[in-house]
Design an enzyme around this catalytic site. Structure first.
Site, PDB file in Angstrom:
ATOM      1  N   PRO A   2     -22.738  26.613 -36.790  1.00  0.00           N
ATOM      2  CA  PRO A   2     -22.812  27.313 -35.499  1.00  0.00           C
ATOM      3  C   PRO A   2     -21.427  27.742 -35.041  1.00  0.00           C
ATOM      4  O   PRO A   2     -20.450  27.056 -35.308  1.00  0.00           O
ATOM      5  CB  PRO A   2     -23.361  26.250 -34.557  1.00  0.00           C
ATOM      6  CG  PRO A   2     -23.016  24.951 -35.177  1.00  0.00           C
ATOM      7  CD  PRO A   2     -22.977  25.184 -36.661  1.00  0.00           C
ATOM      8  N   GLU A   3     -21.347  28.882 -34.354  1.00  0.00           N
ATOM      9  CA  GLU A   3     -20.082  29.273 -33.755  1.00  0.00           C
ATOM     10  C   GLU A   3     -20.070  28.746 -32.321  1.00  0.00           C
ATOM     11  O   GLU A   3     -21.064  28.216 -31.826  1.00  0.00           O
ATOM     12  CB  GLU A   3     -19.913  30.795 -33.867  1.00  0.00           C
ATOM     13  CG  GLU A   3     -19.916  31.216 -35.332  1.00  0.00           C
ATOM     14  CD  GLU A   3     -19.299  32.576 -35.643  1.00  0.00           C
ATOM     15  OE1 GLU A   3     -18.510  33.083 -34.857  1.00  0.00           O
ATOM     16  OE2 GLU A   3     -19.616  33.116 -36.718  1.00  0.00           O
ATOM     17  N   LYS A  52     -16.232  24.013 -31.735  1.00  0.00           N
ATOM     18  CA  LYS A  52     -17.482  23.600 -32.374  1.00  0.00           C
ATOM     19  C   LYS A  52     -17.851  22.154 -32.051  1.00  0.00           C
ATOM     20  O   LYS A  52     -18.760  21.594 -32.638  1.00  0.00           O
ATOM     21  CB  LYS A  52     -17.375  23.833 -33.875  1.00  0.00           C
ATOM     22  CG  LYS A  52     -17.167  25.320 -34.159  1.00  0.00           C
ATOM     23  CD  LYS A  52     -16.945  25.649 -35.597  1.00  0.00           C
ATOM     24  CE  LYS A  52     -16.666  27.147 -35.716  1.00  0.00           C
ATOM     25  NZ  LYS A  52     -16.459  27.580 -37.086  1.00  0.00           N
ATOM     26  N   ARG A 253     -13.866  32.048 -47.507  1.00  0.00           N
ATOM     27  CA  ARG A 253     -15.001  32.514 -46.696  1.00  0.00           C
ATOM     28  C   ARG A 253     -15.116  34.016 -46.878  1.00  0.00           C
ATOM     29  O   ARG A 253     -14.126  34.717 -47.060  1.00  0.00           O
ATOM     30  CB  ARG A 253     -14.778  32.208 -45.202  1.00  0.00           C
ATOM     31  CG  ARG A 253     -14.676  30.732 -44.846  1.00  0.00           C
ATOM     32  CD  ARG A 253     -15.989  29.980 -45.028  1.00  0.00           C
ATOM     33  NE  ARG A 253     -17.077  30.471 -44.170  1.00  0.00           N
ATOM     34  CZ  ARG A 253     -17.272  30.090 -42.918  1.00  0.00           C
ATOM     35  NH1 ARG A 253     -16.453  29.248 -42.344  1.00  0.00           N
ATOM     36  NH2 ARG A 253     -18.291  30.564 -42.221  1.00  0.00           N
TER      37      ARG A 253
END
Ligand SMILES: [Zn+2]
Length: 263
Positions: A2-3, A52, A253
């Site tokens: 999740p951001e 986060k 990423r």
């Protein structure tokens, strides 16, 4: 993973349902039992999100610190009726509401004062209020002093908290910045714009519960499947310049960007 906007939504949920109330905490799975006992039946003073991580502050100077990691999930419901609870690490509940936590990377109870050290290490979070612009200033300072690529800096949780892969790509696209540009080569006005746009987009993310970033979609109700400019659009035509959106790997990423618009 999740951001930050989704962690902020979780903090909002906890404040709405539990703030100022005595709540029950237990660990159906058993792995969090001894920590749960330390905060069970205590009053939740406040839930906070930084990047986060979620912090639940209790009235006995203890804080429950939670990081979902890749597999962690929350489930909210009415108080339970003999359901299957096998994998539930932590359960927070009152007579009126219940939150179940499964599979987090961290879920620990620590002294609230010990959190200060950790919080100072985390970068400023665009979803938190910043009336004196101190967070904005911290972000600008960190970026302008670094020779690292801005595409890396935005994913560094000590530079800015809560940005993940989607917002990283979209914020750079909206600013027309090549992700490889070193932070120290950016203009002050560009760095300021990155911060201000992060605040704007993540606020919308908290409200909508989705990472909508296309300007023509922001005001619309509902959530379109075409809500982003470049994220997961590699090989497709750019909405702005009609060039091709590309993908590359940056610090392991996937990075999506448009060389036509970002230079
Ligand atoms: Zn383009």
């Amino acid at each position: 993973m999740p951001e930050g906007h989704s962690v902020q939504r979780t903090a909002n949920w906890f404040n709405e349902h539990f703030k100022g109330q005595k709540i029950k905490v237990d660990s159906p799975q058993g792995r969090f039992s001894s920590d749960a006992k330390r905060i069970n039946n205590r009053v939740l003073v406040k839930a906070r999100a930084i990047g986060k991580q979620l912090f639940l502050d209790f009235d006995n100077d203890l804080t429950c610190r939670i990081h979902l990691g890749i597999y962690g999930k929350w489930r909210y419901s009415e108080p339970f009726h003999n359901e299957i609870v096998g994998e539930v690490r932590a359960r927070f509940y009152t007579k009126a509401a219940l939150a179940d936590l499964r599979g987090p990377t961290y879920c620990q109870v620590v002294a609230t004062e010990d959190m200060v050290h950790l919080e100072n290490k985390l970068g400023p979070d665009p979803t938190n209020p910043d009336p004196r612009k101190l967070n904005q200033k911290r972000f600008i300072e960190k970026v302008s002093k670094s020779k690292s690529a801005i595409g890396l800096l935005l994913m560094n949780q000590s530079v800015i908290s809560g940005i993940g892969n989607v917002y990283r790509a979209e914020i750079l696209f909206r600013a027309g910045i090549d992700p490889h540009t070193p932070g120290s080569n950016l203009l002050m006005s560009q760095i300021t714009e990155l911060w201000v746009d992060s605040v704007k987009l993540m606020k919308i993310g908290v409200q909508k519960g989705a990472m909508v970033t296309r300007e023509d979609q922001l005001a619309k109700r509902g959530i379109s499947s075409e809500r982003n400019y470049v994220y997961k659009r590699e090989g497709f035509k750019c909405f702005r310049c009609k060039g091709t959106v590309v993908i590359e790997v940056m610090a392991s990423r996937k990075l999506y960007w448009c060389p036509g618009c970002q230079n």
